[in-house]
Design an enzyme around this catalytic site. Structure first.
Site, short mmCIF file in Angstrom:
data_model
loop_
_atom_site.label_atom_id
_atom_site.label_comp_id
_atom_site.label_asym_id
_atom_site.label_seq_id
_atom_site.Cartn_x
_atom_site.Cartn_y
_atom_site.Cartn_z
N GLU A 164 0.89 -1.17 0.00
CA GLU A 164 0.00 0.00 0.00
C GLU A 164 0.92 1.21 0.00
OE1 GLU A 164 -3.12 -0.35 -0.32
OE2 GLU A 164 -3.83 -2.13 0.71
N GLU A 200 -6.16 -4.66 0.84
CA GLU A 200 -6.47 -4.90 2.24
C GLU A 200 -7.93 -4.52 2.45
OE1 GLU A 200 -3.00 -4.81 5.17
OE2 GLU A 200 -2.90 -2.87 4.17
P1 NAP Z 1 8.42 4.86 4.47
O1 NAP Z 1 9.60 5.73 4.66
O2 NAP Z 1 8.33 4.05 3.23
O3 NAP Z 1 8.38 3.93 5.77
C1 NAP Z 1 7.33 3.01 5.99
C2 NAP Z 1 7.82 1.92 6.90
O4 NAP Z 1 8.86 1.21 6.25
C3 NAP Z 1 8.41 2.42 8.22
O5 NAP Z 1 8.11 1.51 9.23
C4 NAP Z 1 9.90 2.40 7.92
O6 NAP Z 1 10.71 2.32 9.06
C5 NAP Z 1 9.99 1.14 7.10
N1 NAP Z 1 11.20 1.02 6.30
C6 NAP Z 1 12.05 2.00 5.89
N2 NAP Z 1 13.05 1.45 5.17
C7 NAP Z 1 12.84 0.12 5.14
C8 NAP Z 1 13.52 -0.98 4.55
N3 NAP Z 1 14.63 -0.83 3.85
N4 NAP Z 1 13.00 -2.22 4.72
C9 NAP Z 1 11.86 -2.41 5.42
N5 NAP Z 1 11.17 -1.39 6.00
C10 NAP Z 1 11.66 -0.16 5.86
O7 NAP Z 1 7.05 5.65 4.53
P2 NAP Z 1 6.63 6.73 5.58
O8 NAP Z 1 7.40 7.96 5.28
O9 NAP Z 1 6.68 6.14 6.94
O10 NAP Z 1 5.09 6.92 5.23
C11 NAP Z 1 4.62 7.77 4.25
C12 NAP Z 1 4.30 7.02 3.00
O11 NAP Z 1 3.35 6.00 3.25
C13 NAP Z 1 3.66 7.92 1.96
O12 NAP Z 1 4.23 7.67 0.71
C14 NAP Z 1 2.21 7.48 1.96
O13 NAP Z 1 1.52 7.74 0.78
C15 NAP Z 1 2.33 6.04 2.25
N6 NAP Z 1 1.06 5.51 2.76
C16 NAP Z 1 0.33 4.69 1.96
C17 NAP Z 1 -0.90 4.21 2.40
C18 NAP Z 1 -1.74 3.28 1.55
O14 NAP Z 1 -2.59 2.60 2.11
N7 NAP Z 1 -1.54 3.22 0.25
C19 NAP Z 1 -1.37 4.57 3.66
C20 NAP Z 1 -0.59 5.43 4.43
C21 NAP Z 1 0.63 5.88 3.97
P3 NAP Z 1 11.35 3.63 9.72
O15 NAP Z 1 10.21 4.45 10.18
O16 NAP Z 1 12.18 3.10 10.81
O17 NAP Z 1 12.15 4.30 8.64
#
Ligand code: NAP
Length: 497
Positions: free
Chosen positions: A254, A466
């Site tokens: 997602e 989901e």
């Molecule tokens: P993110 O940087 O991609 O991080 C998401 C999760 O992935 C965090 O728990 C992060 O941990 C973890 N992560 C980071 N690097 C990783 C790796 N190499 N391997 C495994 N996990 C890793 O995203 P975010 O900045 O937290 O969230 C914002 C994004 O989520 C936006 O793009 C938004 O559009 C998207 N989103 C999508 C939906 C949907 O349902 N489509 C819903 C909500 C949000 P850390 O926090 O420790 O870095």
């Protein structure tokens, strides 16, 4: 019962035990005040290995794997009860960590509890299937858990997004290792405690915070992880998808969005202006489905923009627990920096900032990561600000001339998560809805969600679904069985006897 800051540093959960390893921890900064909230123990690769092996063992036990549906449903309903009982604590975890306003945090707890109730009802009624006979045998399809699911969540709506994953994955009978975002770990930890208190066997749900860049690979590539459910940004999603591809395990992704919100001249303009305002500014724009690209038919463009500016100006930006607050801060100072960089970049390229484009000037907000509701115009759909996800309170407004031009622009993005259409012409609504490359289309409304409706994206906004019944199937693998009803073997070539 614990409180969010009751134990220092806050421990995490493996195998029903609270792990307080002080060698590594996250220092959490409150984005509304800039002050330290608390410290949370962070897991290492060794903790991930232990958590996955523990989940594998717990999920393989007949007590969990073969649990009767009504007993499983009872536990899921108990989780919902406890969530409501502890709703203040859960909401507070989220509010302190990502700055969402109190009412929204409370609503997420209520909706999260409803997700558990939906999954409880569904698992009691979701059946196996008898498939049409093609001979003297019975063929049937049964659904089984994957085993260990790695659930990785982002910071914008951790309560909702964690519940979407763990309610369905538990209903389907899996073991789980949840890795919450480093900005928002404690609501996941508290959900782990609730699951344990509700009767989920120790080890079935484990919660290990820690930097994704350090422990993410260890989790995704662990040989005992059989499925990954990830919500987050497209870049991390791509990496996870590649790693899962190598292991040949499914990844439900997602991801991000840059959703077109479309207003035709014949629409109910007042309702559309209300919706356009909520669609982008609710949650301070930190929503994957935010209606961040606004397309308005040219003949009503000026009128519509004036109405949205008026509404945006009236929004209350304040501390998340201030009564009547509508927009809190960005979830982190780095996130606000990114928003500022994007808006400044657009300004330099000649964009007009119709409202906002700055931090609020009220003194009591000066230490937080606040940013005003912003509307950017004078850009094209090709501008970086219209193509990149900003995840902040920034609306890109663009006029369009006709339906073909509109569809071309709306689909001209790498994303395909959500979209909205406002028109009084139902035939046009149908045509445009079918032509949009998006997993969700709202018609004369926006941001309506249902725990019963599947959710997910097209294109680089994700893969898989989901929520809804499909969302439970996502956490199950399919097994097909053929049962002979004959005393002889009548398949293939005939055997000489
Ligand atoms: P993110 O940087 O991609 O991080 C998401 C999760 O992935 C965090 O728990 C992060 O941990 C973890 N992560 C980071 N690097 C990783 C790796 N190499 N391997 C495994 N996990 C890793 O995203 P975010 O900045 O937290 O969230 C914002 C994004 O989520 C936006 O793009 C938004 O559009 C998207 N989103 C999508 C939906 C949907 O349902 N489509 C819903 C909500 C949000 P850390 O926090 O420790 O870095």
């Amino acid at each position: 019962m614990s409180t969010v800051a009751g134990v220092h540093p806050i421990p995490f959960l493996i195998g029903g035990e609270w792990i307080q390893d002080k060698s590594s921890f996250i220092t959490h900064i409150n984005p509304a005040t800039g002050e330290v909230n608390y410290e949370i123990c962070a897991g290492t690769e060794a903790h991930i290995d232990l958590a996955v092996r523990t989940a594998h063992k717990a999920a393989s036990q007949p007590a969990w794997r073969n649990m009767l549906p009504h007993n499983r449903a009872q536990i899921l309903n108990k989780i919902a009860d406890l969530m409501l009982e502890r709703s203040d604590l859960l909401a507070r975890c989220q509010m302190l960590e990502n700055g969402k306003v109190w009412k929204e945090c409370k609503n997420q707890v209520i909706n999260g509890a409803a997700t558990f109730r939906f999954c409880a009802a569904a698992i009691e009624t979701l059946g196996s299937e008898i498939t049409p006979p093609r001979g003297n045998y019975l063929s049937m399809t049964v659904y089984e858990p994957w085993g260990v699911v790695a659930a990785i969540t982002p910071w914008n709506s951790p309560i909702t997004l964690t519940c979407n994953k763990i309610a369905a994955a538990l209903a389907a009978g899996n073991g789980i290792v949840l890795k919450p975002a480093s900005f928002t770990p404690t609501s996941g930890i508290e959900l782990g405690r609730i699951a344990l208190d509700a009767g989920v066997p120790p080890g079935v749900l484990n919660v290990v915070p820690g930097a994704g860049s350090k422990i993410g690979d260890a989790l995704v590539t662990h040989p005992l992880v059989r499925m990954v459910s990830f919500t987050g940004g497209t870049e991390v999603g791509r990496r996870i998808s590649e790693l899962c591809g190598k292991k040949i395990i499914p990844a439900v992704l997602e991801l991000g969005g840059k959703s077109p919100h479309i207003i035709f001249a014949d629409a109910n303009l007042k309702a559309a202006a209300d919706a356009a305002t909520v669609a982008i500014f609710e949650g301070t724009g930190q929503s994957c489905t935010a209606g961040s690209r606004l397309f308005v038919e040219r003949k009503v463009y000026d009128e519509m923009i004036a109405m949205i500016i008026e509404r945006a100006r009236a929004l209350r930006v304040d501390l998340p627990d201030a009564p009547g607050a509508q927009l809190g801060p960005s979830a982190s100072f780095s996130q606000r920096e990114y928003i500022e960089k994007m808006v400044e970049g657009a300004r330099k390229e000649g964009a007009e900032i119709l409202i906002g484009g700055a931090r609020p000037t009220e003194r009591h907000l000066a230490k937080g990561a606040f940013y005003l509701p912003t509307i950017v115009a004078g850009i094209t759909n090709k501008s970086p600000i219209a193509q990149q996800e900003i995840f902040g309170p920034v609306l890109c407004a663009m006029p369009f001339d006709n339906e073909d031009d509109l569809i071309q622009q709306a689909n001209d993005t790498m994303f395909g998560l959500a979209s909205g259409i406002w028109t009084a012409d139902y035939k046009r609504a149908w045509r445009v809805a079918r032509a949009l490359e998006a997993g969700m289309v709202w018609i004369n409304t926006y941001k309506q969600f249902s725990t019963a409706a599947p959710f997910g994206g097209f294109k680089e906004s994700g893969l898989g679904r989901e929520k809804g019944l499909q969302g439970i199937r996502t956490y199950q693998q399919v097994k097909t069985m053929f049962w002979s009803m004959s005393d002889t073997f009548d398949g293939g070539f005939s055997i000489a006897k």
